[in-house]
Design a protein around this motif. Sequence first.
Motif, PDB file in Angstrom:
ATOM      1  N   LEU B  67      44.616-103.761   8.661  1.00 45.48           N
ATOM      2  CA  LEU B  67      44.125-102.481   8.143  1.00 45.48           C
ATOM      3  C   LEU B  67      45.090-101.332   8.416  1.00 45.48           C
ATOM      4  N   ASP B 357      42.941-102.677  -1.948  1.00 41.96           N
ATOM      5  CA  ASP B 357      42.330-101.744  -1.015  1.00 41.96           C
ATOM      6  C   ASP B 357      41.539-102.514   0.035  1.00 41.96           C
ATOM      7  N   SER B 363      37.417 -99.414   7.596  1.00 43.76           N
ATOM      8  CA  SER B 363      38.669 -98.764   7.947  1.00 43.76           C
ATOM      9  C   SER B 363      39.033 -99.205   9.358  1.00 43.76           C
ATOM     10  N   ASP B 365      39.615 -97.314  11.951  1.00 40.36           N
ATOM     11  CA  ASP B 365      38.797 -96.585  12.936  1.00 40.36           C
ATOM     12  C   ASP B 365      37.380 -97.139  12.991  1.00 40.36           C
ATOM     13  N   ASP B 366      36.839 -97.429  11.810  1.00 44.52           N
ATOM     14  CA  ASP B 366      35.478 -97.991  11.782  1.00 44.52           C
ATOM     15  C   ASP B 366      35.430 -99.313  12.542  1.00 44.52           C
TER      16      ASP B 366
END
Lengths: 71, 529
Positions: B67, B357, B363, B365-366
Motif C-alpha cells: 500500500l 487502485d 489505505s 494508515d487504515d
Amino acid sequence: MVAGVLEVDPAEVTDESGPETIPTWTSLRHLQLVVTLEEVYGLSFAFEEIRDVRSVGALRDVLRAKGTVPA
Amino acid sequence: MSAELFALRSRWQAVCRTDRAPVLRIGLLASYTVDPLVPYLGLALHDAGLPATVDVGPFNQVVQQCLAGDGFPATVRPDVLLVAQRLEEAGPAGAGWVEELLAGADAAVAAARRQGALLVYVLPAIPEDRPCGYGDAVDADGVTAAATAARERLRDRLAADPGVLLVDAEEAVRAVGARHAYHPALFRFAKIPYTEEVFAALGATTAGLVRRWYGAAPRALVLDGDALADPAALLPVLRELRAAGLAVTLRAGGPGWWSAEGCPELLPVLDGWATDARPLPAQLAEIAAELDLAPAQLVLVTAAPDAGPGVPGATVRLGADPAGWADALRAARLTDRLPDRRWTGGATVATAAASADPPAGLSLDDFVSSLDVRVAYRPVTADDVPPVAELVARAHDFALCPAPPAGVLAGRAGDLLAVEVRDRLGDYGTGGLVAVRPDGDRWTVDLFSLSCPVLGKGVEAAVLRELADRAAAAGAGEVRVRWTDTGRNGTAARFLSSLDGLGGTPVPVRAVRVDAAGPVAAEPAGALE
C-alpha cells in the motif's frame, strides 16, 4: 562445506572463523550451516547449541561431542 | 540440506558470479523469511532461459509494503511480484483468516498492477499446529477446516484474475512430506517456516509457471542418444508426449548411432536429429533452429549423470535403469500448462481486481490503525540483558548504531527500556530496546533497536512519542535521537529522516546523524557530537 554455505573461499575458513570474521556469516547463513551439518552428519543440534556456537572450531567441537569426526 | 540441494545452491552462487544479463526482475514479499527461496527460483529461471535478479522485501509487511507509495514493489519495480502469506501470521484460526489474507492478496494485486508486474501469489499451507491433533479432522471449526476455507476463498478471488498466477505451498509441503518440511530451529531463530526442500519445491513450481507465462515452456525433447542405450524403452511415453504437443528429437556423437538396436522403432517418432561430432551446444542450436524454437525451449533427456551443465534449457536425468526411464520422463511434468485463459495477455477481463487502485477503503494508515498495536515498556534487569542483547544483535534493519556488546548493555541496564509489542494478530513479546541518557534539558536516545517482526506497525513512532511524553513530564525540553549509518539500518534511516512528520509531541524530537566507527552506546554521552 562451511565455505560453500557462507559463499567464501575455503582458504578463508579457519577454526577461528565466525560471524565477526566472515561478513557473510549472517544469522540466516548460520542456520543454513547448522541444518546442512545436521543433514550431512545425521544428527540434531539443540537450540542452545545453535544459539551459542560462534565459530568453526565450536562447530567442530559440537560435532565431535556428538560422535562425529569432521575433517 | 541434502547434497543435491547444496549443489543447486552452489551452482546458483556460480551463476551469480558470471557476467549474466538478467531479463527479469523478481520481487519476493512474504509474511515470513523467504530468502531461502532465492537460489532455487533464480537457478530454475536461469536454466529456463529467463535469467533474473531476485530481491527480497521486508519481513511480514505484505499489506504495508504493497500500500505504501514508497514500498517494496514501488521501489524494486519487479516484472514478477511473488507474495506469500502464512495463516500462522494471520491471527487465531477461524473465519478471521479469510479477511486477513484477502486484505494482503488485494493489496498485492493492486501493487502488482501499479507496477505492471505479474503477481505470483503463494497459497498458504495448512498449519501443522492443530490443538486437537488427530481430532482436528472431525472439527468443522478446526484449523484444517478454517485453513481450507481461507485457501479456497483466496483461490476463488485470485484464480480468475488474468494478472495472477497461483502457487500452492501445501503442494510443496505434501511433495516433501510434513516430517521433512519443517525444522523448529529455522523458525525459532530466523522465522523461516520451511526446510530447504520445501523452498526448492516452491522455486521449481514458481519457475515452471513463470516460464509458461512468458511462453518459454518446453516445446521439444532432445534424446541424448549417446547415453540412452535402449531408446525403445521410451517409445510409449514418447508417443504420449508427442501427442501432447512436444516435438521429439535426438542428438548423438556420430552417425554410427543409427546402427544401434531399437533405432528403427524410434525413427517414426522423431521430428529431427543431429548425429555428428559437433559439441552438444552446437547440435542443440541446430535442432532449435530447425524447429523454429529458442534453445531454452529444448529439454535434454539423458541417462548420463553429468550431462547438461552449460546447456540452455532444462535437463531430465532418467537414471541408470532403462526400466525406470518412462516413469521418470512422465514425472518430469513436461506437459504441465496454464489454463487457456492465462494466455489472453491479462487485458481483456474486466474485474474489480483489475484496478490499480488499492481496494476500496483500504489505505496504509487504515490498515496500521486496524492492527490495534499495543506497545508497553518495562525496565531491563540484569537477568534480562542476555536476551535483549541477542535481540539488539539481530536487529540490523532498525538500529541506531552497530550492536553494542552485551557487556556494554549490562553496564547501563538502568538506562534500558524493553519494548513489548502485541496487536490483534499476535503477541510479539519483547520486540525492541531503547536507551535514554537524561542530560540536563535534553534527553538523548543513543540506542533504539526494533526486531523485524514488529516493524511496519508504527511501533517506532509510538516509542518516540512515549519518550517525548516522559521527557516532558521530567521537565526536559527536547528528545534527541543520535544515529549512524551502519550500512544495514536503512529502515531506521528512512524513519529518522522523516521525523518532522511525527508531530504532536509535547517536546520536539530531533534526529541527529553522527559519524562513528564504533558502537554509539559504548561512547560517553556527547562524545560523538
